[in-house]
Enzyme design. Structure first.
Site, short mmCIF file in Angstrom:
data_model
loop_
_atom_site.label_atom_id
_atom_site.label_comp_id
_atom_site.label_asym_id
_atom_site.label_seq_id
_atom_site.Cartn_x
_atom_site.Cartn_y
_atom_site.Cartn_z
N LYS A 1 -2.20 -12.26 4.01
CA LYS A 1 -1.75 -13.65 4.13
C LYS A 1 -1.19 -13.93 5.51
CE LYS A 1 2.86 -12.74 4.13
NZ LYS A 1 3.78 -13.07 5.24
N GLY B 1 3.14 -5.19 9.15
CA GLY B 1 2.63 -6.15 10.11
C GLY B 1 2.92 -7.59 9.79
N GLY B 2 3.66 -7.85 8.69
CA GLY B 2 3.95 -9.24 8.34
C GLY B 2 2.83 -9.95 7.63
N ALA C 1 1.75 -8.85 4.45
CA ALA C 1 1.92 -8.56 3.03
C ALA C 1 0.96 -7.51 2.50
CB ALA C 1 1.84 -9.84 2.19
N GLY C 2 0.67 -6.49 3.30
CA GLY C 2 -0.25 -5.45 2.85
C GLY C 2 0.24 -4.73 1.61
N GLY C 3 1.52 -4.36 1.57
CA GLY C 3 2.06 -3.68 0.40
C GLY C 3 2.04 -4.56 -0.83
N SER C 4 2.40 -5.82 -0.65
CA SER C 4 2.37 -6.77 -1.76
C SER C 4 0.94 -7.00 -2.25
CB SER C 4 3.00 -8.10 -1.33
OG SER C 4 4.37 -7.94 -1.03
N ALA C 5 0.00 -7.07 -1.32
CA ALA C 5 -1.40 -7.24 -1.69
C ALA C 5 -1.87 -6.08 -2.54
CB ALA C 5 -2.26 -7.36 -0.43
N ASP D 1 6.07 -11.72 -2.21
CA ASP D 1 4.72 -12.12 -1.82
C ASP D 1 3.67 -11.75 -2.85
OD1 ASP D 1 5.66 -13.12 0.59
OD2 ASP D 1 5.28 -11.25 1.69
#
Length: 295
Positions: free
Chosen positions: A9, A99-100, A102-106, A138
């Protein structure tokens, strides 16, 4: 085996207000899901066994124990619906770590979708939403994708109409930024701010006026991110000089997102950024795209 594709995102607006009783900042944000994806594959294992592995972008830096949001997502779904099962999760990373974007949330959102399919639970996205909100601010948006306003902690979503496509050039940094550290720096540098999203931005999105959207991109955390990584100012200057229609720090940074009105301009901006020693890598993406989905 189930495979799920999940987007990252960009925050077109990120407005940071006062903290609530639990110490979380109230937010007003506009999310857009973009086509820089992670791929999550799940396989059944013996009941009670949860295993996690990563490949690709930043995988060496990610924990694979029960502290990881992916494992927490699988365990939460199993516990909530009394599933006597286990799962092996493989995440192929393309979204930058810390990186801002939202990789972990994704990855957590993708795990909910994948395990729901693997275990035959038949839950809708709306039914997964409360679990996603428990995992992180997120995560609910990455279930849905598209473009949406996020309120409260970003987890209360209102989909909004958009016209056209938005071409993004993403400048990745050599090192990540901790989201809590960026919020602490924001608190040090700035008082809380209003969290109402500008109607002008929503109107520009609805009409597909990319140049106007670019002019209205905003992030209250940008000053804090640049304070912690001053080199980001030079990255922003390069993209702006190359003709980007708008620039924004993505989430808590340090990824810088440059908005373009088509592939030609996106290629020009990307080429300018690639020659900078301050940029680790450049990615191109388009939005909006759907949220986590089985492929």
């Amino acid at each position: 085996m189930v495979e799920v594709l999940v987007p990252s995102k960009v925050n077109l607006a990120l407005l940071v207000g006062e903290t609530d009783a639990q110490g979380y900042h109230r937010l007003g944000t506009v999310f857009q899901a973009v086509s820089l994806h992670d791929e999550v594959t799940v396989r059944a294992t013996e009941p009670g066994v949860f295993r996690l592995a990563f490949r690709g972008e930043g995988s060496a830096f990610l924990p694979t124990d029960d502290t990881n949001l992916v494992t927490r997502a699988a365990r939460l779904l199993a516990a909530t619906y009394d599933v006597d099962a286990g799962v092996e999760v493989l995440v192929r990373k393309h979204i930058p770590v810390a990186g801002g974007m939202a990789g972990g949330s994704a990855d957590a959102a993708a795990t909910l979708v994948a395990c729901n399919e693997l275990w035959g639970l038949g839950l809708t996205v709306a039914e997964l939403h409360p679990l996603a909100a428990r995992l992180g601010s997120d995560v609910p948006f990455l279930l849905n994708g598209g473009t949406a306003i996020g309120a409260h902690r970003g987890d209360r979503l209102e989909p909004i109409p958009t016209a056209g496509s938005y071409h993004w050039v993403l400048a990745l940094s050599h090192s990540g930024l901790s989201t809590p550290a960026v919020f602490r720096e924001f608190d040090r540098l700035s008082p809380p701010r209003p969290t109402e999203v500008a109607p002008e931005l929503l109107a520009a999105l609805a009409s597909g006026d990319v140049a106007r959207v670019g002019a209205l991109l905003t992030n209250d955390l940008a000053e804090a991110a640049l304070s912690l990584q001053p080199d980001l100012a030079e990255v922003i200057r390069i993209g702006d000089q190359a003709g980007a229609l708008g620039t924004v720090v993505s989430g808590s940074g340090p990824t810088i997102a440059f908005l373009c009105d088509g592939e030609e301009l996106a290629l020009r901006v990307a080429d300018a950024l690639r020659v900078s020693s301050r940029v680790r890598a450049v990615r191109r993406a388009v939005g909006p795209v759907p949220g986590a989905r089985v492929i």
